[in-house]
Design a protein around this motif. Structure first.
Motif, short mmCIF file in Angstrom:
data_model
loop_
_atom_site.label_atom_id
_atom_site.label_comp_id
_atom_site.label_asym_id
_atom_site.label_seq_id
_atom_site.Cartn_x
_atom_site.Cartn_y
_atom_site.Cartn_z
N LEU A 222 49.47 6.32 24.28
CA LEU A 222 49.23 7.76 24.39
C LEU A 222 48.35 8.01 25.61
N VAL A 223 48.81 8.86 26.49
CA VAL A 223 48.01 9.29 27.65
C VAL A 223 47.66 10.76 27.42
N CYS A 224 46.40 11.00 27.07
CA CYS A 224 45.94 12.37 26.81
C CYS A 224 45.24 12.89 28.07
N MET A 225 45.77 13.96 28.62
CA MET A 225 45.29 14.46 29.90
C MET A 225 44.50 15.76 29.72
N PHE A 226 43.43 15.88 30.52
CA PHE A 226 42.57 17.07 30.50
C PHE A 226 42.35 17.54 31.93
N ASP A 227 41.98 18.80 32.03
CA ASP A 227 41.60 19.39 33.32
C ASP A 227 40.09 19.19 33.47
N ALA A 228 39.70 18.29 34.37
CA ALA A 228 38.27 17.97 34.53
C ALA A 228 37.45 19.17 34.94
N ALA A 229 38.09 20.17 35.53
CA ALA A 229 37.34 21.36 35.97
C ALA A 229 36.76 22.13 34.79
N GLU A 230 37.24 21.87 33.56
CA GLU A 230 36.72 22.55 32.38
C GLU A 230 35.45 21.91 31.87
N ALA A 231 35.13 20.71 32.35
CA ALA A 231 33.95 20.01 31.86
C ALA A 231 32.69 20.80 32.17
N GLY A 232 31.79 20.85 31.19
CA GLY A 232 30.53 21.57 31.37
C GLY A 232 30.65 23.05 31.16
N THR A 233 31.85 23.53 30.86
CA THR A 233 32.06 24.95 30.60
C THR A 233 32.80 25.10 29.28
N GLU A 234 33.06 26.30 28.91
CA GLU A 234 33.85 26.53 27.69
C GLU A 234 35.30 26.14 27.97
N LEU A 235 35.85 25.34 27.09
CA LEU A 235 37.21 24.85 27.28
C LEU A 235 38.22 26.00 27.16
N ARG A 236 39.30 25.86 27.89
CA ARG A 236 40.36 26.87 27.80
C ARG A 236 40.92 26.91 26.38
N GLU A 237 41.35 28.07 26.00
CA GLU A 237 41.94 28.23 24.67
C GLU A 237 43.18 27.35 24.52
#
Length: 367
Positions: A222-237
């Motif tokens: 499983l490769v779970c991908m995230f947008d690193a730009a959301e780190a330290g802020t409120e995550l996108r819905e």
């Protein structure tokens, strides 16, 4: 001769008139007895001679019949021998052909292919298709549209020759060399929640097929991908809803029932360059820790689904417009392929394949 003498004696006796001076043995009584004996002997001789002749004749008939039978049997044996010689010649030709085929089979090489199933997961616009393009077609610099349907791609990983020969599939008595080709079978799913059911079924089917083909207790990656730009802020819905959908809870349940095995869980923080630009001057390690802290709760549905040593994370910059700016895709590739390379080659090939760049394991403490 004796018969002739007796006849002469009888005639001589008759000519003498039977005077008193005639010897006793020439008397009528003696002569009669002698003649009777001679006649009896002659008759016996004739009967015996005829009987013997009949027996000989009968024996000759039987012998002639048996001789004909023997001649017929010999003729049959000659025919059978001729047929047998013909068959031997044919079998010798078949043996020569078979021997030649066995020689060719022994020199041939059997090719075996094994594919590690990989599921690319994450909401829309996190870079799943970009990662697949980096592996599958890095030369393609065209624009990528968002994934609208389940896509599959086969990516070569590692080729090697097995150290031991195996029975050839065409003739188990012939052992031959085996070249093994290891590949990734990558599944790119759309980021919508509606596509999660397809991902669940794919994980189940791929686990079963991999076990059957390899005969080993391997599983999906499983490769779970995230947008690193959301780190330290409120995550996108979209991020929160995607990782709290049915997909990950269902996978955990399937893992508990041994219907799915997770060979490796690779967490990818993409667009790391955007995060660097937002926080200039901060060390890379600190920003990586920030990503781990920001997204760890999102992966709670997977906690306990696999052993901690199978969990790792890394950062990527998957820039389709500037290939020189792209980073991290090879690290993800190495971590994804590690399990099947180690399992099938067993020769430390995974370490050589990955090189010096490795993913970190900060997230594993949560599992």
């Amino acid at each position: 001769m004796i018969d002739n003498l007796l006849v002469l004696a009888v005639l001589d006796s008759a000519q003498s008139g039977g005077s008193d001076s005639t010897p006793w043995f020439f008397s009528n009584e003696v002569v009669g007895a002698t003649i009777g004996a001679l006649l009896a002997a002659a008759l016996t001789f004739v009967i015996t001679r005829r009987a013997t002749s009949n027996a000989v004749t009968q024996d000759n008939v039987l012998l002639s019949a048996r001789l004909k039978e023997v001649e017929a049997e010999l003729g049959l044996r000659d025919t059978e021998l001729t047929e047998a010689n013909t068959r031997i010649t044919e079998l010798a030709a078949v043996q020569d052909h078979y021997g030649h085929v066995r020689e060719l089979l022994g020199k041939s090489i059997v090719v075996q292919e094994f594919e590690q199933p990989v599921l690319l997961l994450g909401p829309r616009f996190v870079g799943k298709s970009s990662l697949l393009a980096q592996w599958h077609a890095p030369w393609d610099r065209g624009p990528l549209a968002a994934t609208r349907s389940h896509r599959r791609a086969s990516v070569p990983v590692y080729d090697f020759r097995r150290p031991d020969a195996v029975p050839h599939f065409a003739d188990p008595d012939v052992r031959t060399a085996v070249d093994v080709h290891l590949k990734l079978r990558v599944h790119d799913f759309p980021g919508e929640l509606s596509a999660q059911a397809s991902a669940i079924e794919t994980a189940r089917a791929e686990t079963a097929e991999l076990r059957e083909k390899t005969g080993r207790n391997l599983g999906v990656v499983l490769v779970c991908m995230f947008d690193a730009a959301e780190a330290g802020t409120e995550l996108r819905e979209e991020t929160v809803r995607y990782y709290n959908g049915d997909l990950f809870a269902s996978i955990r349940t399937l893992v508990s029932h041994r219907d799915v095995d997770i060979q490796r869980l690779v967490i990818v923080f993409n667009k790391f360059d955007v995060l660097l630009a937002k926080r200039p001057g901060e060390p890379v390690e600190a920003l990586l820790e920030l990503c781990v802290e920001s997204f760890s709760k999102t992966l709670q549905p997977l906690y306990g689904a696999c052993n901690p040593e199978r969990v790792c994370e890394t950062v990527t910059v998957l820039d389709r417009d500037n290939l020189l700016r792209s980073q991290g895709a090879t690290v993800v590739f190495g971590e994804v392929a590690r399990g099947i390379v180690d399992a099938m080659s067993g020769s430390g090939a995974a370490d050589r394949l990955m090189g010096e760049q490795r993913a970190t394991t900060y997230m594993s403490r949560n599992f």
